[in-house]
Design a protein around this motif. Structure first.
Motif, PDB file in Angstrom:
ATOM      1  N   LYS A  81      64.402  15.172  35.675  1.00 53.57           N
ATOM      2  CA  LYS A  81      63.962  16.361  36.418  1.00 53.57           C
ATOM      3  C   LYS A  81      64.436  16.316  37.864  1.00 53.57           C
ATOM      4  O   LYS A  81      64.930  17.318  38.403  1.00 53.57           O
ATOM      5  CB  LYS A  81      62.435  16.454  36.353  1.00 53.57           C
ATOM      6  CG  LYS A  81      61.848  17.656  37.017  1.00 53.57           C
ATOM      7  CD  LYS A  81      60.323  17.641  36.856  1.00 53.57           C
ATOM      8  CE  LYS A  81      59.698  18.767  37.638  1.00 53.57           C
ATOM      9  NZ  LYS A  81      58.228  18.710  37.577  1.00 53.57           N
ATOM     10  N   MET A  91      64.400  21.827  34.458  1.00 55.59           N
ATOM     11  CA  MET A  91      64.080  21.495  33.068  1.00 55.59           C
ATOM     12  C   MET A  91      64.126  22.751  32.190  1.00 55.59           C
ATOM     13  O   MET A  91      64.458  22.656  31.015  1.00 55.59           O
ATOM     14  CB  MET A  91      62.698  20.837  32.973  1.00 55.59           C
ATOM     15  CG  MET A  91      62.581  19.502  33.693  1.00 55.59           C
ATOM     16  SD  MET A  91      63.693  18.222  33.077  1.00 55.59           S
ATOM     17  CE  MET A  91      62.806  17.703  31.613  1.00 55.59           C
ATOM     18  N   ASN A  92      63.841  23.907  32.764  1.00 52.35           N
ATOM     19  CA  ASN A  92      63.879  25.165  32.002  1.00 52.35           C
ATOM     20  C   ASN A  92      65.283  25.534  31.558  1.00 52.35           C
ATOM     21  O   ASN A  92      65.448  26.387  30.684  1.00 52.35           O
ATOM     22  CB  ASN A  92      63.301  26.317  32.822  1.00 52.35           C
ATOM     23  CG  ASN A  92      61.825  26.167  33.060  1.00 52.35           C
ATOM     24  OD1 ASN A  92      61.121  25.558  32.257  1.00 52.35           O
ATOM     25  ND2 ASN A  92      61.346  26.699  34.160  1.00 52.35           N
ATOM     26  N   CYS A  97      69.600  17.506  24.731  1.00 53.78           N
ATOM     27  CA  CYS A  97      69.215  16.144  25.108  1.00 53.78           C
ATOM     28  C   CYS A  97      69.638  15.185  24.006  1.00 53.78           C
ATOM     29  O   CYS A  97      69.629  15.545  22.829  1.00 53.78           O
ATOM     30  CB  CYS A  97      67.698  16.012  25.280  1.00 53.78           C
ATOM     31  SG  CYS A  97      67.037  16.830  26.733  1.00 53.78           S
ATOM     32  N   TYR A 117      57.616  18.394  28.653  1.00 53.65           N
ATOM     33  CA  TYR A 117      58.543  18.853  29.692  1.00 53.65           C
ATOM     34  C   TYR A 117      59.277  20.128  29.280  1.00 53.65           C
ATOM     35  O   TYR A 117      60.022  20.698  30.080  1.00 53.65           O
ATOM     36  CB  TYR A 117      59.529  17.737  30.049  1.00 53.65           C
ATOM     37  CG  TYR A 117      58.864  16.660  30.863  1.00 53.65           C
ATOM     38  CD1 TYR A 117      58.905  16.699  32.250  1.00 53.65           C
ATOM     39  CD2 TYR A 117      58.143  15.642  30.245  1.00 53.65           C
ATOM     40  CE1 TYR A 117      58.263  15.738  33.008  1.00 53.65           C
ATOM     41  CE2 TYR A 117      57.501  14.672  31.002  1.00 53.65           C
ATOM     42  CZ  TYR A 117      57.559  14.729  32.373  1.00 53.65           C
ATOM     43  OH  TYR A 117      56.923  13.779  33.132  1.00 53.65           O
ATOM     44  N   PHE A 118      59.072  20.574  28.044  1.00 50.15           N
ATOM     45  CA  PHE A 118      59.715  21.790  27.544  1.00 50.15           C
ATOM     46  C   PHE A 118      58.671  22.676  26.868  1.00 50.15           C
ATOM     47  O   PHE A 118      58.702  22.880  25.653  1.00 50.15           O
ATOM     48  CB  PHE A 118      60.833  21.411  26.567  1.00 50.15           C
ATOM     49  CG  PHE A 118      61.856  20.495  27.156  1.00 50.15           C
ATOM     50  CD1 PHE A 118      62.748  20.949  28.120  1.00 50.15           C
ATOM     51  CD2 PHE A 118      61.916  19.162  26.771  1.00 50.15           C
ATOM     52  CE1 PHE A 118      63.690  20.096  28.671  1.00 50.15           C
ATOM     53  CE2 PHE A 118      62.854  18.306  27.319  1.00 50.15           C
ATOM     54  CZ  PHE A 118      63.737  18.775  28.272  1.00 50.15           C
ATOM     55  N   ASN A 121      60.981  26.802  25.842  1.00 56.46           N
ATOM     56  CA  ASN A 121      62.198  26.687  25.042  1.00 56.46           C
ATOM     57  C   ASN A 121      62.569  25.217  24.867  1.00 56.46           C
ATOM     58  O   ASN A 121      62.767  24.494  25.838  1.00 56.46           O
ATOM     59  CB  ASN A 121      63.353  27.441  25.711  1.00 56.46           C
ATOM     60  CG  ASN A 121      63.074  28.920  25.793  1.00 56.46           C
ATOM     61  OD1 ASN A 121      62.584  29.511  24.839  1.00 56.46           O
ATOM     62  ND2 ASN A 121      63.350  29.524  26.935  1.00 56.46           N
ATOM     63  N   LYS A 122      62.657  24.803  23.619  1.00 56.57           N
ATOM     64  CA  LYS A 122      63.009  23.420  23.304  1.00 56.57           C
ATOM     65  C   LYS A 122      64.534  23.314  23.219  1.00 56.57           C
ATOM     66  O   LYS A 122      65.170  24.061  22.481  1.00 56.57           O
ATOM     67  CB  LYS A 122      62.410  22.979  21.968  1.00 56.57           C
ATOM     68  CG  LYS A 122      60.944  23.311  21.754  1.00 56.57           C
ATOM     69  CD  LYS A 122      60.020  22.599  22.702  1.00 56.57           C
ATOM     70  CE  LYS A 122      58.568  22.808  22.346  1.00 56.57           C
ATOM     71  NZ  LYS A 122      57.894  23.840  23.083  1.00 56.57           N
ATOM     72  N   PRO A 123      65.131  22.379  23.978  1.00 59.84           N
ATOM     73  CA  PRO A 123      66.577  22.207  23.884  1.00 59.84           C
ATOM     74  C   PRO A 123      66.983  21.588  22.552  1.00 59.84           C
ATOM     75  O   PRO A 123      66.147  20.972  21.865  1.00 59.84           O
ATOM     76  CB  PRO A 123      66.901  21.264  25.050  1.00 59.84           C
ATOM     77  CG  PRO A 123      65.623  20.617  25.425  1.00 59.84           C
ATOM     78  CD  PRO A 123      64.515  21.489  24.963  1.00 59.84           C
ATOM     79  N   ARG A 125      68.442  18.688  20.310  1.00 59.92           N
ATOM     80  CA  ARG A 125      68.174  17.272  20.575  1.00 59.92           C
ATOM     81  C   ARG A 125      68.698  16.417  19.437  1.00 59.92           C
ATOM     82  O   ARG A 125      68.674  16.803  18.276  1.00 59.92           O
ATOM     83  CB  ARG A 125      66.675  17.053  20.731  1.00 59.92           C
ATOM     84  CG  ARG A 125      66.305  15.626  21.087  1.00 59.92           C
ATOM     85  CD  ARG A 125      64.841  15.479  21.352  1.00 59.92           C
ATOM     86  NE  ARG A 125      64.116  15.254  20.100  1.00 59.92           N
ATOM     87  CZ  ARG A 125      62.825  14.974  20.037  1.00 59.92           C
ATOM     88  NH1 ARG A 125      62.096  14.898  21.133  1.00 59.92           N
ATOM     89  NH2 ARG A 125      62.247  14.783  18.879  1.00 59.92           N
ATOM     90  N   CYS A 142      71.018  14.489  29.281  1.00 63.34           N
ATOM     91  CA  CYS A 142      70.894  15.922  28.990  1.00 63.34           C
ATOM     92  C   CYS A 142      72.024  16.728  29.598  1.00 63.34           C
ATOM     93  O   CYS A 142      72.770  16.246  30.449  1.00 63.34           O
ATOM     94  CB  CYS A 142      69.542  16.455  29.468  1.00 63.34           C
ATOM     95  SG  CYS A 142      69.357  16.586  31.255  1.00 63.34           S
TER      96      CYS A 142
END
Length: 147
Positions: A81, A91-92, A97, A117-118, A121-123, A125, A142
């Motif tokens: 972050k 982080m948004n 990741c 931390y998300f 919206n989930k990245p 991964r 990331c």
């Protein structure tokens, strides 16, 4: 036979050409990080993407935070972050990741701390298991969109 020689000539000429450097690549690191003389950058910006090198749950003094995989994951995410925010993103804006764990049996605990931390919206991964630097239990890298 002539066609073969022409193709071979084209291949040889392609190998002998140097590809031009890509414009828009910026290698980023803080002054503190630069003093450590590590063989990599904290992050690299290319076009509209920031690529952040793998982070572990190390405190500013270089020691791994105590408390196990959950504490290490939280510190790792805080380290990510900070790098993201220092370089103009957040982080948004994380889009991908890669999570590396010393022991995949701890995946659930790591994931529970990571997902906080998300919240929206989930990245994308990936996760894998292997030996990590300094005896860390988790390392995360990331990619994030830049404004």
């Amino acid at each position: 036979m002539k066609k073969w020689l022409v193709v071979l000539g084209l291949i040889v000429s392609m190998w002998s050409c140097e590809s031009p450097e890509k414009e828009g690549v910026t290698y980023l690191q803080t002054e503190e990080f630069a003093k450590l003389n590590r063989p990599y950058s904290q992050a690299v910006a290319y076009d509209d993407i920031l690529y952040v090198s793998g982070q572990i749950g190390a405190l500013p003094n270089g020691k791994i935070v105590e408390g196990g995989i959950e504490a290490e994951t939280i510190q790792t995410m805080e380290n990510l972050k900070a790098i993201l925010e220092t370089n103009g993103t957040s982080m948004n804006k994380v889009i991908k990741c890669t999570c590396m764990l010393a022991d995949m049996a701890e995946f659930g605990v790591m994931s529970a701390a990571y997902v906080k931390y998300f919240p929206e919206n989930k990245p994308a991964r990936s996760a894998l298991q292997g030996d990590l630097p300094l005896g860390a239990k988790v390392e995360i890298e990331c990619m994030a969109a830049l404004d």
